[in-house]
Design a protein around this motif. Sequence first.
Motif, PDB file in Angstrom:
ATOM      1  N   ALA A  86      -3.111  47.167  96.759  1.00 25.72           N
ATOM      2  CA  ALA A  86      -2.995  46.532  95.559  1.00 25.72           C
ATOM      3  C   ALA A  86      -3.742  45.108  95.700  1.00 25.72           C
ATOM      4  O   ALA A  86      -4.675  44.366  94.784  1.00 25.72           O
ATOM      5  N   LYS A  87      -3.439  44.250  96.901  1.00 23.55           N
ATOM      6  CA  LYS A  87      -4.225  43.105  97.055  1.00 23.55           C
ATOM      7  C   LYS A  87      -5.433  43.259  97.197  1.00 23.55           C
ATOM      8  O   LYS A  87      -6.536  42.449  96.554  1.00 23.55           O
ATOM      9  N   LYS A  88      -6.227  44.303  98.026  1.00 26.74           N
ATOM     10  CA  LYS A  88      -7.494  44.487  98.016  1.00 26.74           C
ATOM     11  C   LYS A  88      -7.973  44.727  96.531  1.00 26.74           C
ATOM     12  O   LYS A  88      -9.261  44.259  96.169  1.00 26.74           O
TER      13      LYS A  88
ATOM     14  N   LYS B  72       9.374  45.314  92.699  1.00 29.76           N
ATOM     15  CA  LYS B  72       9.253  43.839  92.343  1.00 29.76           C
ATOM     16  C   LYS B  72       9.002  42.913  93.364  1.00 29.76           C
ATOM     17  O   LYS B  72       8.119  41.857  93.209  1.00 29.76           O
ATOM     18  N   LYS B  73       9.393  42.972  94.565  1.00 33.82           N
ATOM     19  CA  LYS B  73       9.106  42.157  96.010  1.00 33.82           C
ATOM     20  C   LYS B  73       7.545  42.534  96.277  1.00 33.82           C
ATOM     21  O   LYS B  73       6.890  41.633  96.575  1.00 33.82           O
ATOM     22  N   ILE B  74       6.989  43.801  96.069  1.00 35.70           N
ATOM     23  CA  ILE B  74       5.484  43.902  96.220  1.00 35.70           C
ATOM     24  C   ILE B  74       4.723  43.101  95.404  1.00 35.70           C
ATOM     25  O   ILE B  74       3.933  42.354  95.580  1.00 35.70           O
ATOM     26  N   CYS B  75       5.004  42.861  94.101  1.00 38.17           N
ATOM     27  CA  CYS B  75       4.612  42.366  93.204  1.00 38.17           C
ATOM     28  C   CYS B  75       4.463  40.743  93.156  1.00 38.17           C
ATOM     29  O   CYS B  75       3.983  39.849  92.449  1.00 38.17           O
ATOM     30  N   LEU B  76       5.664  40.185  93.944  1.00 38.92           N
ATOM     31  CA  LEU B  76       5.696  38.772  94.106  1.00 38.92           C
ATOM     32  C   LEU B  76       4.240  38.107  94.613  1.00 38.92           C
ATOM     33  O   LEU B  76       3.692  38.692  95.473  1.00 38.92           O
ATOM     34  N   ASP B  77       4.007  36.968  93.857  1.00 39.64           N
ATOM     35  CA  ASP B  77       2.880  36.140  94.458  1.00 39.64           C
ATOM     36  C   ASP B  77       1.539  37.059  94.314  1.00 39.64           C
ATOM     37  O   ASP B  77       0.689  36.627  94.922  1.00 39.64           O
ATOM     38  N   MET B  78       1.546  37.944  93.354  1.00 41.38           N
ATOM     39  CA  MET B  78       0.390  38.737  92.846  1.00 41.38           C
ATOM     40  C   MET B  78      -0.146  38.247  91.847  1.00 41.38           C
ATOM     41  O   MET B  78       0.513  37.549  90.999  1.00 41.38           O
TER      42      MET B  78
ATOM     43  N   ASP C  80      -1.887  38.036  87.879  1.00 38.92           N
ATOM     44  CA  ASP C  80      -1.255  38.606  86.971  1.00 38.92           C
ATOM     45  C   ASP C  80      -1.676  40.007  86.507  1.00 38.92           C
ATOM     46  O   ASP C  80      -1.293  40.898  85.374  1.00 38.92           O
ATOM     47  N   ARG C  81      -2.746  40.370  86.978  1.00 40.27           N
ATOM     48  CA  ARG C  81      -3.215  41.800  86.653  1.00 40.27           C
ATOM     49  C   ARG C  81      -2.626  42.873  87.662  1.00 40.27           C
ATOM     50  O   ARG C  81      -2.989  44.038  87.466  1.00 40.27           O
ATOM     51  N   ILE C  82      -1.623  42.386  88.176  1.00 44.59           N
ATOM     52  CA  ILE C  82      -0.647  43.581  88.910  1.00 44.59           C
ATOM     53  C   ILE C  82       0.752  43.419  88.125  1.00 44.59           C
ATOM     54  O   ILE C  82       1.213  42.225  88.294  1.00 44.59           O
ATOM     55  N   ILE C  83       0.936  44.558  87.498  1.00 43.42           N
ATOM     56  CA  ILE C  83       2.444  44.534  86.833  1.00 43.42           C
ATOM     57  C   ILE C  83       3.200  45.640  87.354  1.00 43.42           C
ATOM     58  O   ILE C  83       2.979  46.570  87.698  1.00 43.42           O
ATOM     59  N   ASN C  84       4.513  45.494  87.108  1.00 42.47           N
ATOM     60  CA  ASN C  84       5.569  46.319  87.488  1.00 42.47           C
ATOM     61  C   ASN C  84       6.185  46.877  86.338  1.00 42.47           C
ATOM     62  O   ASN C  84       6.977  46.159  85.637  1.00 42.47           O
ATOM     63  N   LEU C  85       6.114  48.289  86.232  1.00 39.45           N
ATOM     64  CA  LEU C  85       6.801  48.842  85.311  1.00 39.45           C
ATOM     65  C   LEU C  85       7.757  49.825  85.679  1.00 39.45           C
ATOM     66  O   LEU C  85       8.224  50.572  84.824  1.00 39.45           O
ATOM     67  N   ALA C  86       8.189  49.777  86.916  1.00 38.68           N
ATOM     68  CA  ALA C  86       9.190  50.604  87.395  1.00 38.68           C
ATOM     69  C   ALA C  86      10.572  50.400  86.696  1.00 38.68           C
ATOM     70  O   ALA C  86      11.074  49.283  86.371  1.00 38.68           O
ATOM     71  N   GLY C  87      11.014  51.677  86.247  1.00 35.63           N
ATOM     72  CA  GLY C  87      12.266  51.601  85.507  1.00 35.63           C
ATOM     73  C   GLY C  87      12.109  51.092  84.015  1.00 35.63           C
ATOM     74  O   GLY C  87      13.377  50.977  83.316  1.00 35.63           O
TER      75      GLY C  87
END
Length: 344
Positions: free
Chosen positions: A208-210, A232-238, A240-247
Motif C-alpha cells: 500500500a505504501k509503494k 485500521k493499524k495498517i492505515c494509520l499514518d497513510m 488519504d488515498r488509502i481507506i479502510n472499509l473493513a466491516g
Amino acid sequence: MKDLDPKNIIVRMPNWVGDLVMATPILFDLRQKFPKATITAMIQKPLCELLKKDENINELFCFKKVKQLFLRRKENKNIIENLIEGKYDLGVLLTNSFSSAWLFYQGEVKNIIGFRKDFRSFMLDKAINYPKEKNHQIDKYKKLLEILSIEKSNSKPKIYLDKKEIEDAKELLYQRGYKNNQKLIGINPIAKYGKAKCWPIERFKEIAKKLSKDENNFIVFFGSSTDREEIKKICLDMPDRIINLAGKTTLRELASLISQLDLFLTNDSGPMHIAAAFDIDQVALFGSTSDLLTGPDSEKAIVINKKVKCSPCFKRVCPIDFRCMLKISVEEVFDKMIKILNNK
C-alpha cells in the motif's frame, strides 16, 4: 434420473462465500436444462444476499445457522415445514454434510442427489462418490449434474448486480475522496478460514505504501468487522488515498465495490472469487491451499504460489515456519501489480 423433468427444484448452496460463488454455474446449468422449472436456492444468512438478483433462480430460501441446541431444533423444524410446503421434486445437495441431507429427507424432497459423504447415502435417491481427482471445485460441483444428463459446460461464476447498486458503490467511493481519473485498487489482507492462508499483514502495508507514492492510485482495504481494528493499524499514518472499509459493507456492497476495481490484491478467500466472477484483474496469493482446486476462475487472475514441499497442507495455522507465504516477496507482488496497472 436421466429422463427426469422436474417442475420445482431446490439447490442447497455451500456455506462459504468462495464456495458459494464457485457454485453459481450450477444454477445457470440447471436453468439451461430446465427452463420452465421453478428453481429455489437454499442458503444460510447472510450469504443469501449474494444471490438476491441471480437471474437463474425464482426464489431464495434463506435460513439462520443456530448454535444453541433448543433454538437449532426450532429452526430445523421451520426449515422442514417450509421444505414440505415447497413440494420439491428435485433436490441438489452441493453441501456434503449429514445435516443438509437429513433436512431434505425430512422435508420430503423427492429425487435428492448429492455426494456419497458423511454416512448419508441412505437419504439420497442418487449418490455418487466425491471426485478424488485434482479437479477444480467448480468441476466437482458440475460432476453432480451428470446424474441429470447435463454435460459439463463452460459456464463460469457470476454475481448479478443492478444499476443502483453500482451507482451507490461509486457514490461511497466519491464520498471517501476517490476521483474518476484514479486507478482503484482493492486489497484484501485477510482470509476467514485461517492465518495459514494469509500473507503477512505488514507486507500488505508495504504494498500500500509503494502504491500510494503514485497520486493516481486510490487504495481500498476490505475485510470483515472482526478485521477492522487490525486493518485500521495498517492505515494509520497513510495518505488519504488509502481507506479502510473493513466491516463497513454488506456482502452485496462489497461485491459492488469489487466490481468497480481496476486491480485487486488478495489472499485465497471469498472476495477473491467475487473478483473472479466480475473478471477483475487480480493478484491472488496462495500458500496452504491449492490454486488447482480453488483458484480464481478468471483469465485476468495472476496466481502466485511458491509450491513448497509441504504445500498444500490445508491447515488453518502453520505448524512450522510458514515458508509457503514468506517466500512470496513484496517486490514480486508489487512488480506484478505495476505491470497490470501500466497496461490500463
